[in-house]
Write an enzyme that holds these catalytic residues in place. Structure first.
Site, PDB file in Angstrom:
ATOM      1  N   CYS A 258      14.055   8.525   8.897  1.00  0.00           N
ATOM      2  CA  CYS A 258      15.469   8.110   9.864  1.00  0.00           C
ATOM      3  C   CYS A 258      14.910   7.876  11.228  1.00  0.00           C
ATOM      4  O   CYS A 258      14.324   8.847  11.588  1.00  0.00           O
ATOM      5  CB  CYS A 258      16.666   9.079   9.381  1.00  0.00           C
ATOM      6  SG  CYS A 258      17.171   9.603   7.714  1.00  0.00           S
TER       7      CYS A 258
ATOM      8  N   ARG B  30       9.305   3.317  11.130  1.00  0.00           N
ATOM      9  CA  ARG B  30       9.089   4.644  10.653  1.00  0.00           C
ATOM     10  C   ARG B  30       9.730   4.588   9.025  1.00  0.00           C
ATOM     11  O   ARG B  30       9.459   5.603   8.281  1.00  0.00           O
ATOM     12  CB  ARG B  30      10.171   5.460  11.308  1.00  0.00           C
ATOM     13  CG  ARG B  30       9.586   5.774  12.927  1.00  0.00           C
ATOM     14  CD  ARG B  30      10.656   6.516  13.527  1.00  0.00           C
ATOM     15  NE  ARG B  30      10.647   7.972  12.847  1.00  0.00           N
ATOM     16  CZ  ARG B  30       9.775   8.764  13.365  1.00  0.00           C
ATOM     17  NH1 ARG B  30       9.040   8.774  14.278  1.00  0.00           N
ATOM     18  NH2 ARG B  30      10.080   9.953  12.817  1.00  0.00           N
TER      19      ARG B  30
ATOM     20  N   TRP C 126      16.692   6.579   5.827  1.00  0.00           N
ATOM     21  CA  TRP C 126      15.682   6.845   4.718  1.00  0.00           C
ATOM     22  C   TRP C 126      16.353   7.682   3.971  1.00  0.00           C
ATOM     23  O   TRP C 126      16.622   8.762   4.025  1.00  0.00           O
ATOM     24  CB  TRP C 126      14.432   7.288   5.274  1.00  0.00           C
ATOM     25  CG  TRP C 126      13.167   7.305   4.058  1.00  0.00           C
ATOM     26  CD1 TRP C 126      12.460   6.084   4.068  1.00  0.00           C
ATOM     27  CD2 TRP C 126      12.905   8.214   3.237  1.00  0.00           C
ATOM     28  NE1 TRP C 126      11.567   6.503   2.965  1.00  0.00           N
ATOM     29  CE2 TRP C 126      11.972   7.651   2.493  1.00  0.00           C
ATOM     30  CE3 TRP C 126      13.186   9.497   3.118  1.00  0.00           C
ATOM     31  CZ2 TRP C 126      11.146   8.474   1.682  1.00  0.00           C
ATOM     32  CZ3 TRP C 126      12.567  10.412   2.103  1.00  0.00           C
ATOM     33  CH2 TRP C 126      11.604   9.757   1.454  1.00  0.00           C
TER      34      TRP C 126
ATOM     35  N   ASN D 124      19.390  13.267  11.442  1.00  0.00           N
ATOM     36  CA  ASN D 124      18.202  13.049  10.915  1.00  0.00           C
ATOM     37  C   ASN D 124      17.986  14.591  10.349  1.00  0.00           C
ATOM     38  O   ASN D 124      18.452  15.500  11.288  1.00  0.00           O
ATOM     39  CB  ASN D 124      16.967  13.007  11.777  1.00  0.00           C
ATOM     40  CG  ASN D 124      16.793  11.439  12.229  1.00  0.00           C
ATOM     41  OD1 ASN D 124      17.614  10.685  11.650  1.00  0.00           O
ATOM     42  ND2 ASN D 124      15.924  10.894  12.975  1.00  0.00           N
ATOM     43  N   GLY D 125      17.550  14.817   9.155  1.00  0.00           N
ATOM     44  CA  GLY D 125      17.162  16.126   8.758  1.00  0.00           C
ATOM     45  C   GLY D 125      17.996  16.398   7.469  1.00  0.00           C
ATOM     46  O   GLY D 125      18.487  15.325   6.919  1.00  0.00           O
TER      47      GLY D 125
ATOM     48  N   GLU E 113      -9.381   8.962   0.672  1.00  0.00           N
ATOM     49  CA  GLU E 113      -8.578   8.221   1.825  1.00  0.00           C
ATOM     50  C   GLU E 113      -8.634   6.730   1.692  1.00  0.00           C
ATOM     51  O   GLU E 113      -7.533   5.977   1.588  1.00  0.00           O
ATOM     52  CB  GLU E 113      -9.141   8.497   2.958  1.00  0.00           C
ATOM     53  CG  GLU E 113      -8.621   7.637   4.350  1.00  0.00           C
ATOM     54  CD  GLU E 113      -6.936   8.163   4.652  1.00  0.00           C
ATOM     55  OE1 GLU E 113      -6.729   9.014   4.035  1.00  0.00           O
ATOM     56  OE2 GLU E 113      -6.765   7.389   5.423  1.00  0.00           O
TER      57      GLU E 113
ATOM     58  N   LYS F  13      -5.277   4.651   1.239  1.00  0.00           N
ATOM     59  CA  LYS F  13      -4.893   3.405   1.933  1.00  0.00           C
ATOM     60  C   LYS F  13      -4.608   2.377   1.228  1.00  0.00           C
ATOM     61  O   LYS F  13      -3.662   1.541   1.484  1.00  0.00           O
ATOM     62  CB  LYS F  13      -6.026   3.267   2.943  1.00  0.00           C
ATOM     63  CG  LYS F  13      -5.849   2.734   4.162  1.00  0.00           C
ATOM     64  CD  LYS F  13      -5.636   3.817   5.300  1.00  0.00           C
ATOM     65  CE  LYS F  13      -4.488   4.766   4.940  1.00  0.00           C
ATOM     66  NZ  LYS F  13      -4.444   5.955   5.840  1.00  0.00           N
TER      67      LYS F  13
ATOM     68  N   GLU G  79      -1.371   2.492  -0.755  1.00  0.00           N
ATOM     69  CA  GLU G  79       0.069   2.440   0.171  1.00  0.00           C
ATOM     70  C   GLU G  79       0.252   1.254   0.648  1.00  0.00           C
ATOM     71  O   GLU G  79       1.555   0.801   0.825  1.00  0.00           O
ATOM     72  CB  GLU G  79      -0.004   3.628   1.026  1.00  0.00           C
ATOM     73  CG  GLU G  79      -1.263   3.552   2.135  1.00  0.00           C
ATOM     74  CD  GLU G  79      -0.772   4.628   3.193  1.00  0.00           C
ATOM     75  OE1 GLU G  79       0.233   5.177   3.473  1.00  0.00           O
ATOM     76  OE2 GLU G  79      -1.838   5.026   3.780  1.00  0.00           O
TER      77      GLU G  79
ATOM     78  N   HIS H 134     -15.424  13.091 -17.421  1.00  0.00           N
ATOM     79  CA  HIS H 134     -14.650  14.422 -17.951  1.00  0.00           C
ATOM     80  C   HIS H 134     -13.232  13.899 -18.251  1.00  0.00           C
ATOM     81  O   HIS H 134     -12.414  14.574 -18.328  1.00  0.00           O
ATOM     82  CB  HIS H 134     -14.702  15.553 -17.125  1.00  0.00           C
ATOM     83  CG  HIS H 134     -15.861  16.143 -16.599  1.00  0.00           C
ATOM     84  ND1 HIS H 134     -16.584  16.799 -17.834  1.00  0.00           N
ATOM     85  CD2 HIS H 134     -16.654  16.232 -15.729  1.00  0.00           C
ATOM     86  CE1 HIS H 134     -17.750  17.393 -17.107  1.00  0.00           C
ATOM     87  NE2 HIS H 134     -17.856  16.767 -16.145  1.00  0.00           N
TER      88      HIS H 134
ATOM     89  N   LYS I  59       6.909   6.973   8.497  1.00  0.00           N
ATOM     90  CA  LYS I  59       5.822   7.360   9.488  1.00  0.00           C
ATOM     91  C   LYS I  59       5.770   8.871   9.506  1.00  0.00           C
ATOM     92  O   LYS I  59       4.804   9.462   9.642  1.00  0.00           O
ATOM     93  CB  LYS I  59       6.048   6.518  10.825  1.00  0.00           C
ATOM     94  CG  LYS I  59       4.851   6.919  11.580  1.00  0.00           C
ATOM     95  CD  LYS I  59       3.432   6.231  11.327  1.00  0.00           C
ATOM     96  CE  LYS I  59       2.247   6.509  12.146  1.00  0.00           C
ATOM     97  NZ  LYS I  59       1.125   6.270  11.557  1.00  0.00           N
TER      98      LYS I  59
HETATM   99  C1  F6R Z   1      -1.114   7.862   4.888  1.00  0.00           C
HETATM  100  C2  F6R Z   1      -0.376   8.538   5.973  1.00  0.00           C
HETATM  101  C3  F6R Z   1       0.188   9.812   5.594  1.00  0.00           C
HETATM  102  C4  F6R Z   1       0.165  11.039   6.341  1.00  0.00           C
HETATM  103  C5  F6R Z   1       0.917  12.281   6.025  1.00  0.00           C
HETATM  104  C6  F6R Z   1       0.885  13.234   7.030  1.00  0.00           C
HETATM  105  O1  F6R Z   1      -1.591   6.573   5.507  1.00  0.00           O
HETATM  106  O2  F6R Z   1      -0.177   8.011   7.008  1.00  0.00           O
HETATM  107  O3  F6R Z   1      -0.325  10.243   4.181  1.00  0.00           O
HETATM  108  O4  F6R Z   1      -1.088  11.177   6.767  1.00  0.00           O
HETATM  109  O5  F6R Z   1       2.476  11.771   5.934  1.00  0.00           O
HETATM  110  O6  F6R Z   1       1.359  13.074   8.259  1.00  0.00           O
HETATM  111  P1  F6R Z   1       1.095  13.611   9.488  1.00  0.00           P
HETATM  112  O7  F6R Z   1      -0.151  13.543   9.862  1.00  0.00           O
HETATM  113  O8  F6R Z   1       2.132  13.151  10.620  1.00  0.00           O
HETATM  114  O9  F6R Z   1       1.519  15.201   9.336  1.00  0.00           O
END
Ligand code: F6R
Length: 611
Positions: free
Chosen positions: A2, A27, A75, A101-102, A482, A486, A489, A505, A606
């Site tokens: 949010c 975000r 969100w 937020n929260g 990773e 990437k 997502e 396995h 984000k």
């Molecule tokens: C993927 C991505 C997320 C963040 C995760 C942790 O592209 O960005 O997997 O890495 O949500 O976020 P932070 O680094 O802000 O703790």
């Protein structure tokens, strides 16, 4: 997650609120709304879906009638993403409107209590209790009502509140969820995300946990949560308006991928002087390097993948036993930690709820804590014993790229410095590794020059497949994880990553004619081994995309020329870095060809500030 916006000034609030909400869009959200205050009334407009829906719903009259307002992008957590559940929430008699937020953990108890007193609720959210409590506790003093309300709330919150009787004030408070203020020529701005304030002022006020502010167009009065006044000094805002713009790139993700040679240069030059690796404020940590018996690297998502790379590299260079931990699991585990354990918390935002909770647990167990954080003054950086600020700058695309590589280079440097302190790396190796790290920005420039064309060609071929597997061994494995994250997502293609030797396995049963497998072969230490696993999948009909040094892959006849993401040579132990950048490009182009919302993938946020 949010987002909160607030404006109080000498001009109409609507354009500023919308501008701030637009900047918060990255975000992630599913509904939005604004509340405007003028003497005698509060008007709320909310819509489900994109901000464009809210903009359509705000009429010209509203644009003209108030200089004080709050806004929100939601969100959904408590209650589905409907217009009723969108913020701002009004109190029953229309005296207050709030954005939050929260999560209010005791909302059910508070809601039952208010209902038993005759209050009618109009949403399913936990947040609405805040508005109703403000009204219940109000006689004629905004701050007394705030004090009484905050004393009842359990959980995490950042709130902004307007009151019908005070059209020239916005109250805000923070506990566990970020909130920042700044004052410019036009008036006072409030936001949950510092990036959205870029260009409004050079100075900001970050509320700490337990702090509140009563904001006017001229400035703010600050208080503790019991409304005892407190002094607060501003800090410099080190994000420029350009950071928050695409600067000619089609997407923030692409811009941020292409910034990585510069962010890597900032990281490298910020910590290497001559042959020495230094970190400001960390001398006392390195002084006790020989007392560290165990290092736990802890994070979520991509940051967890950095943790896994850190484990491989640090174990190889220092011989210290290391583990990589997913914060949301580790916080509930019985993993033993004590004062001989160093817990390293890695986070772009520094606000990830599970990572913060893991930090609290580590501190309670007596471990030393080090935060590696990209957002200055974020909760993680304030609460860790030691902090390293990564130099990636503001990252806007939801999928992390440049912050991830800045974290990776940082953990490489820490491992090398620890190895030197513990005297467990040969001088010659130390110099070679340091020299390699110093040249990383050039290596990245080479990737950014050569790989986009290769990635686009491969993206055309794979953009409509239904699944993709990634394999890698040892230091290549975290990059496989990773790369898969990437790609899935941003493109929504299901992807899974495995250690190369693990496929047989069980998962190999899913490989059939035409299945795509991405093989990470950046580390020559284990290249022949992964090549063996490539043969296994090829003989079952898989099509393989290679990531590594093209000459080596071709010479040794491992792979087909067409499907190679070609990388400069890397020190084996640092192989994940270049591989990850090539796979960021692949993910970007696949998502683009599939027409995905690259900077704001569905359902994602984000900064994940809820558990
Ligand atoms: C993927 C991505 C997320 C963040 C995760 C942790 O592209 O960005 O997997 O890495 O949500 O976020 P932070 O680094 O802000 O703790």
């Amino acid at each position: 997650m949010c987002g909160i916006a607030g404006f109080i000034g000498k001009e109409m609030a609507v354009p500023y609120l919308i501008d701030c909400l637009e900047r918060l869009e990255y975000r992630g959200y599913d509904s939005s709304g604004i509340a405007l205050c003028k003497k005698g009334s509060i008007e709320v407009t909310k819509r489900k879906g994109k901000l464009a829906e809210l903009k359509k719903a705000i009429n010209v009259k509203e644009k003209k009638n108030s200089c004080c307002g709050i806004g929100h992008t939601r969100w959904a957590t408590h209650g589905s993403p409907t217009e009723k559940n969108a913020h701002p929430h009004m109190s029953e008699k229309g005296l207050f409107a709030i954005v939050h937020n929260g999560i209010i953990e005791n909302y059910a108890e508070l809601k039952n209590e208010l209902i038993s007193e005759g209050v009618t609720f109009s949403s399913q959210t936990d947040s609405e209790v805040i508005a109703q409590l403000f009204e219940k506790n109000y006689k004629d003093d905004f701050l007394i009502s705030a004090r009484k309300t905050l004393s009842r709330l359990e959980g995490a919150y950042a709130i902004a509140v307007i009151c019908r009787d005070f059209p020239d004030r916005i109250f805000c408070a923070r506990k566990g969820s970020p909130l920042v203020l700044c004052f410019g020529e036009k008036g006072g701005f409030i936001s949950s995300d510092v990036t959205s304030l870029a260009g409004q002022s050079n100075e900001i006020y970050r509320l700490d946990d337990g702090e509140c502010a009563l904001v006017s167009s001229e400035g703010a009065e600050f208080f503790f949560s019991d409304m005892v006044p407190k002094e607060k000094l501003p800090e410099k805002l080190n994000i420029s308006a350009e950071d928050a713009q695409k600067q000619g790139y089609e997407h923030f993700m692409l811009k941020e991928i292409f910034e990585q040679n510069q962010t890597a240069a900032r990281t490298v030059h910020g910590h290497i002087r001559g042959d020495d690796i230094f970190f400001e404020g960390l001398d006392s940590l390195f002084d006790i390097a020989s007392d560290i018996r165990r290092i736990a690297f802890i994070g979520c998502g991509s940051a967890y993948h950095v943790c896994l790379s850190a484990k491989y590299v640090t174990e190889r260079l220092t011989g210290i036993y290391c583990s990589a931990e997913i914060a949301s699991e580790w916080r509930y585990s019985d993993s033993p930690v004590d004062k001989s354990t160093l817990c390293v918390f890695i986070s772009q935002s520094g606000e990830t709820a599970d990572t913060l909770a893991a930090l609290v647990k580590a501190k309670a167990s007596g471990a030393l804590t080090l935060g590696i954080v990209n957002v200055p003054s974020s909760s993680l950086s304030v609460k860790s014993d030691f902090v390293i600020q990564t130099a990636a700058g503001a990252e806007i695309a939801v999928a992390t790229t440049k912050a991830y590589t800045a974290q990776l280079i940082t953990v490489y440097l820490i491992a090398l410095r620890l190895a030197k302190e513990k005297d467990c790396v040969d001088k010659e190796d130390y110099v070679r590794y340091t020299e390699f790290i110093r040249r990383i920005p050039d290596g990245i420039s080479e990737i950014l020059a050569c790989v986009p064309g290769q990635a686009q060609k491969i993206a055309e071929e794979i953009c409509n497949v239904s699944q993709i597997y990634f394999i890698g061994r040892n230091t290549d494995y975290p990059a496989a994880l990773e790369g898969a994250l990437k790609l899935k997502e941003v493109s929504y293609i299901p992807c899974e990553a495995y250690p190369s030797g693990e496929l047989k396995h069980g998962t190999i049963s899913l490989i059939e004619k035409g299945t795509y497998v991405v093989a990470l072969m950046g580390s020559s230490d284990v290249l022949a081994k992964t090549a063996g696993n490539v043969k296994e999948v090829k003989s079952r009909g898989a099509r393989v995309i290679f990531v590594g040094n093209a000459d080596r892959i071709r010479t040794d006849n491992y792979g087909n020329e067409d499907k190679i993401l070609s990388l400069p040579d890397s020190e084996n132990v640092f192989s994940a870095l270049y591989e990850s950048i090539a796979l960021q490009l692949l993910a970007y182009y696949v998502a683009k060809m599939r027409g995905c919302d690259i900077d704001k993938p569905r359902n994602l946020a984000k900064s994940v500030t809820v558990e």
